[in-house]
Write a protein that holds these residues in place. Structure first.
Motif, short mmCIF file in Angstrom:
data_model
loop_
_atom_site.label_atom_id
_atom_site.label_comp_id
_atom_site.label_asym_id
_atom_site.label_seq_id
_atom_site.Cartn_x
_atom_site.Cartn_y
_atom_site.Cartn_z
N LEU A 190 -17.41 -17.80 -11.45
CA LEU A 190 -16.37 -18.19 -10.52
C LEU A 190 -16.99 -18.77 -9.25
N PRO A 191 -16.34 -19.74 -8.66
CA PRO A 191 -16.88 -20.31 -7.43
C PRO A 191 -16.61 -19.39 -6.24
N GLY A 192 -17.29 -19.66 -5.16
CA GLY A 192 -17.08 -18.90 -3.94
C GLY A 192 -17.43 -19.75 -2.74
N LYS A 193 -16.59 -19.72 -1.73
CA LYS A 193 -16.86 -20.49 -0.51
C LYS A 193 -17.88 -19.75 0.36
N ASP A 194 -17.58 -18.51 0.71
CA ASP A 194 -18.47 -17.71 1.55
C ASP A 194 -19.40 -16.82 0.74
N ILE A 195 -18.95 -16.43 -0.43
CA ILE A 195 -19.72 -15.50 -1.27
C ILE A 195 -20.19 -16.22 -2.53
N GLN A 196 -21.49 -16.21 -2.75
CA GLN A 196 -22.07 -16.88 -3.91
C GLN A 196 -22.38 -15.89 -5.03
N GLU A 197 -22.54 -14.62 -4.67
CA GLU A 197 -22.94 -13.60 -5.63
C GLU A 197 -22.49 -12.24 -5.13
N ILE A 198 -22.05 -11.40 -6.04
CA ILE A 198 -21.72 -10.01 -5.73
C ILE A 198 -22.59 -9.13 -6.61
N GLN A 199 -23.30 -8.22 -5.99
CA GLN A 199 -24.15 -7.31 -6.75
C GLN A 199 -23.47 -5.95 -6.82
N ILE A 200 -23.69 -5.27 -7.93
CA ILE A 200 -23.14 -3.93 -8.12
C ILE A 200 -24.31 -2.99 -8.37
N PHE A 201 -24.41 -1.98 -7.51
CA PHE A 201 -25.47 -0.98 -7.62
C PHE A 201 -24.85 0.34 -8.06
N GLU A 202 -25.41 0.95 -9.08
CA GLU A 202 -24.97 2.28 -9.49
C GLU A 202 -26.09 3.25 -9.15
N ILE A 203 -25.74 4.27 -8.39
CA ILE A 203 -26.71 5.28 -7.98
C ILE A 203 -26.21 6.63 -8.46
N GLU A 204 -27.05 7.31 -9.23
CA GLU A 204 -26.70 8.65 -9.70
C GLU A 204 -27.52 9.66 -8.91
N LEU A 205 -26.81 10.54 -8.22
CA LEU A 205 -27.46 11.53 -7.37
C LEU A 205 -27.79 12.80 -8.15
N LYS A 206 -28.90 13.42 -7.80
CA LYS A 206 -29.24 14.72 -8.39
C LYS A 206 -28.62 15.84 -7.57
N VAL A 207 -28.35 15.55 -6.29
CA VAL A 207 -27.71 16.50 -5.38
C VAL A 207 -26.64 15.73 -4.62
N GLN A 208 -25.44 16.30 -4.52
CA GLN A 208 -24.37 15.61 -3.80
C GLN A 208 -24.64 15.74 -2.31
N GLU A 209 -25.07 14.62 -1.71
CA GLU A 209 -25.38 14.61 -0.29
C GLU A 209 -25.02 13.26 0.30
N ASP A 210 -25.01 13.21 1.60
CA ASP A 210 -24.69 11.97 2.30
C ASP A 210 -25.88 11.02 2.21
N ILE A 211 -25.65 9.86 1.61
CA ILE A 211 -26.72 8.86 1.50
C ILE A 211 -26.35 7.58 2.24
N SER A 212 -25.52 7.72 3.27
CA SER A 212 -25.07 6.54 4.01
C SER A 212 -26.24 5.79 4.65
N ASP A 213 -27.28 6.50 5.08
CA ASP A 213 -28.45 5.84 5.66
C ASP A 213 -29.16 4.97 4.61
#
Length: 166
Positions: A1-24
């Motif tokens: 699909l074309p995009g004017k401002d966005i050329q690519e969207i990446q999707i990252f899947e992260i599986e945590l071993k401990v449920q914690e805040d990873i916002s940093d």
């Protein structure tokens, strides 16, 4: 699909071993990669998603500046019902996804408008909470009346913002 401002969207899947805040960690990854990223973070049977509006830093193009981050709450994986509506353009897809992650109270034509509305809503909610706290701490009746008038004005502004953007 074309995009004017966005050329690519990446999707990252992260599986945590401990449920914690990873916002940093999410912020570091987001700043390091110039493309929009949708994060799917999971822990056992729960997950949450987040995505950010960002742009390249004018001084150092290797670092992105994050305007706003949209995120869901932790939910059971079966209850996650966010979808990528693969139609029109990449700009539409990302805007629509961020709209799903936002408060869902806004109808906007662009992600910039959505960010502005979310910032305004957050600011008004913060001011409302601060005013309520001031009312509960205040001992003077006149001051409480004054703060209640201010609170009503802020709540009216929030209601107007929410009804205007629907």
């Amino acid at each position: 699909l074309p995009g004017k401002d966005i050329q690519e969207i990446q999707i990252f899947e992260i599986e945590l071993k401990v449920q914690e805040d990873i916002s940093d960690l999410i912020e570091i990854i987001n700043k390091s990669i110039p493309y929009p990223i949708i994060f799917y973070i999971s822990f056992q049977e729960k997950a949450f998603l987040c995505a950010s509006k960002k742009h390249p830093n004018p001084i150092n193009e290797n670092i992105s500046v994050i305007y706003w981050t949209f995120s869901s709450i932790w939910k059971s994986k079966e209850k996650i019902n966010y979808v990528l509506n693969l139609k029109q353009s990449l700009d539409f897809i990302y805007h629509d996804f961020c709209l799903q992650l936002s408060s869902k109270e806004f109808k906007t034509n662009s992600i910039d408008d959505l960010v502005a509305l979310e910032q305004r809503r957050t600011e008004l909610n913060r001011k409302i909470q601060n005013t309520k706290n001031s009312i509960s701490r205040s001992k003077q009746y006149n001051k409480k009346v004054e703060l209640n008038i201010e609170l009503q004005s802020l709540e009216a502004d929030l209601t107007a913002l929410l009804t205007m953007s629907k």
